[in-house]
Design an enzyme around this catalytic site. Structure first.
Site, PDB file in Angstrom:
ATOM      1  N   LYS A 253       0.816  -1.204   0.000  1.00 54.86           N
ATOM      2  CA  LYS A 253       0.000   0.000   0.000  1.00 54.86           C
ATOM      3  C   LYS A 253       0.854   1.259   0.000  1.00 54.86           C
ATOM      4  CE  LYS A 253      -3.938  -2.305   1.933  1.00 54.86           C
ATOM      5  NZ  LYS A 253      -4.817  -2.577   3.046  1.00 54.86           N
ATOM      6  N   ARG A 254       2.112   1.092   0.343  1.00 54.11           N
ATOM      7  CA  ARG A 254       3.000   2.252   0.358  1.00 54.11           C
ATOM      8  C   ARG A 254       3.715   2.434  -0.976  1.00 54.11           C
ATOM      9  NH1 ARG A 254       2.264  -0.255   4.633  1.00 54.11           N
ATOM     10  NH2 ARG A 254       3.501  -2.009   3.960  1.00 54.11           N
TER      11      ARG A 254
END
Length: 480
Positions: A253-254
């Site tokens: 997600k980063r």
RNA sequence: GGCGCGUUGGAGAAGCGGCUUAACUCAUCGCCCUUUCAAGGCGACAUUCACGGGUUCGAAUCCCGUACGCGUCACCA
């Protein structure tokens, strides 16, 4: 029996493409078989839950058109549809497992468990719980309780079992129970873990097909054990291939190498049907030559037999192309509505604007855009006071035909009784006759002089939308 | 490290033992259309399916091994 599928996100962040794709596959299969699609919130992680994540998920799904038949907002006869509202339900089964000796209290501290894992790792073994509190006597338990230790509850994993299940995508899969330590089913704060809650919820909600990402494959044997211990029939399983970024790594997600949140796509002017279409093809393929599918076509053609086993690399270039296809096919008015905020945000138009003019502007660029947000960049020269000429532009303007053509065209334009695409076209024709320059030598100087760019859309319409004043001014500046 | 899963072009992928001289799509490059620019149309682009063995009359497709990649081993989901 009608099929029931579900997507069960944990409300810890924004809806991302992996989640949307998992939800889509669940949705497609449920609809294909005339069954129900359920949304359930798996909010057992109190620490990571985010306040509005649940709302964000629902808004995202509504935008995509993945409407759920049961779940938050719509209700249903198997509710409630979030774990924290189901605590008393889990309690019943926890008590049952405890009473039957299939689960036990564990008083180990986080530090003790960590030390155990490290020791096993060092020996080259699978780090797992070795059963320290498996057979505590009543006295030992009371001693721990008296010392104020909080207990978690662990599932007693049987020795020497082969746990088999069938996966609709991967076929038969086996795990050995010896590789799985007694795992926590209820945390010391009394809240069940994902593996326990999800199994109970799926069973009680009569989920017939559990479809989720491949990262859950190794959780499946743990869940199998719970189904068995509680005497429940197994659902079908399907573990979807992971979505990988352009370097082949699992999408974190980063990871900022690709845009991965649904709301970002909405903000960039992507159309939901393009997202659905693209996501459907991430790991699944119908096999034919068709690339563009309506939701109904996806529903009709989807099957797990045609989902691939290997990871699906997210090709944002192809998504952009696909979105462009949908923009081209969309109604002009819809794209105009989407374009207006981008033009306003860029400061090109205000709260009051000429809808007819904007509409023509959008129409000019509609067929060439891959995202509606591009309208601002594309049309920026319509609103600029000064045109900047880069090196390539200057090269065009220093062609021998340029001064003659520009001067002649400027004069023609000033004479025009009416300034529109047709009269501009005629004026250009007259310039051709008068100067003898045609084709590139005629059009390029005009295009570059007025727009500053060598690429663009239909020149006649571009000039007419720009308006006579701007055109004449820009030409005059260069003719001097 | 254990367990599990995978490996087809620049990229996404189809292929499920002979119909494959490996679909289709994106990207790229040509050509056509257009007096310009896009859009569109047409065409080119893997003699080869990670590597090494084997099974078979025949393998990208089945089996074994090797390499590489990924996932997972939490009181996260």
């Amino acid at each position: 029996m009608t099929v029931r599928l579900r997507y069960a996100p944990s409300p810890t962040g924004h809806l991302h493409i992996g989640g949307a794709r998992t939800a889509l596959f669940n949705y497609l299969y449920a609809k294909k078989l005339g069954g129900e699609y359920i949304l359930r919130i798996e909010d057992t992680d109190q620490a990571r839950n985010k306040e509005n994540a649940e709302v964000g998920f629902m808004n995202g799904f509504e935008w995509l058109g993945l409407n759920w038949d049961e779940g938050p907002r719509v209700g249903g006869e198997y509710g409630p549809y979030s774990c924290m509202e189901r605590l008393d339900i889990y309690q019943t089964y926890t008590d049952q497992l405890l009473a039957e000796g299939k689960a036990f209290h564990c008083y180990c501290s986080a530090e003790e468990l960590e030390a155990e894992r490290e020791a096993l790792s060092a020996k080259g073994e699978t780090p797992r719980y070795m059963g320290k509190c498996r057979n505590l006597t009543a006295e030992e338990r009371s001693a721990h309780e008296a010392a104020g230790r909080k207990a978690s509850i662990r599932f007693r994993v049987p020795d020497d079992q082969v746990l088999k299940f069938h996966d609709m995508i991967r076929g038969d899969i086996e795990f050995e129970s010896n590789g799985i330590g007694d795992y926590v089913i209820v945390k010391s704060d009394g809240i069940p873990t994902y593996n326990f809650a999800v199994t109970i919820d799926d069973a009680l909600m009569k989920i017939t097909h559990v479809v989720r990402g491949e990262e859950h494959l190794s959780n499946t044997p743990r869940q199998l054990l719970i189904y068995e211990a509680l005497g429940w029939a197994l659902p079908e399983f399907a573990h979807l291939p992971l979505i990988l970024n352009e370097t082949g790594k699992k999408l974190s997600k980063r990871d900022e190498s690709i845009v991965q949140f649904i709301e970002q796509y909405a903000e960039l002017g992507y159309l939901p049907e393009a997202i659905n279409n693209f996501l459907a093809l991430l790991g699944w393929s119908p096999g034919g030559e068709q690339e563009i599918f309506s939701m109904d076509e996806l529903i009709a053609q989807f099957s797990f037999e045609r989902v691939q086993k290997s990871g699906a690399i997210f090709d944002s270039g192809k998504l952009a192309w696909m979105n462009g296809q949908y923009i081209k096919a969309a109604e002009l008015d819809r794209i105009v509505d989407l374009a207006i905020p981008f033009l306003q945000k860029a400061g090109f138009i205000g709260a009051d604007y000429d809808r007819a003019w904007v509409s023509q502007l959008v129409e000019l660029y509609k067929d060439g855009m891959n995202a509606v947000s591009e309208i601002a960049e594309l049309s920026q020269m319509f609103f600029a006071t000064d045109v900047a000429y880069d090196e390539a532009a200057q090269a065009v303007l220093s062609e021998e035909s340029a001064p003659t053509v520009l001067a002649a065209f400027r004069d023609q334009v000033q004479e025009l009784p009416d300034f529109n695409a047709d009269t501009i076209k005629a004026a250009l024709k007259d310039v051709q006759k008068a100067t003898g320059f045609k084709g590139k030598q005629l059009f390029m100087p005009v295009r570059v002089a007025v727009t500053g760019q060598e690429h663009g859309r239909d020149l006649n319409i571009t000039l007419s939308l720009l308006g006579r004043e701007k055109v004449v001014n820009r030409l005059t500046q260069l003719v001097q």
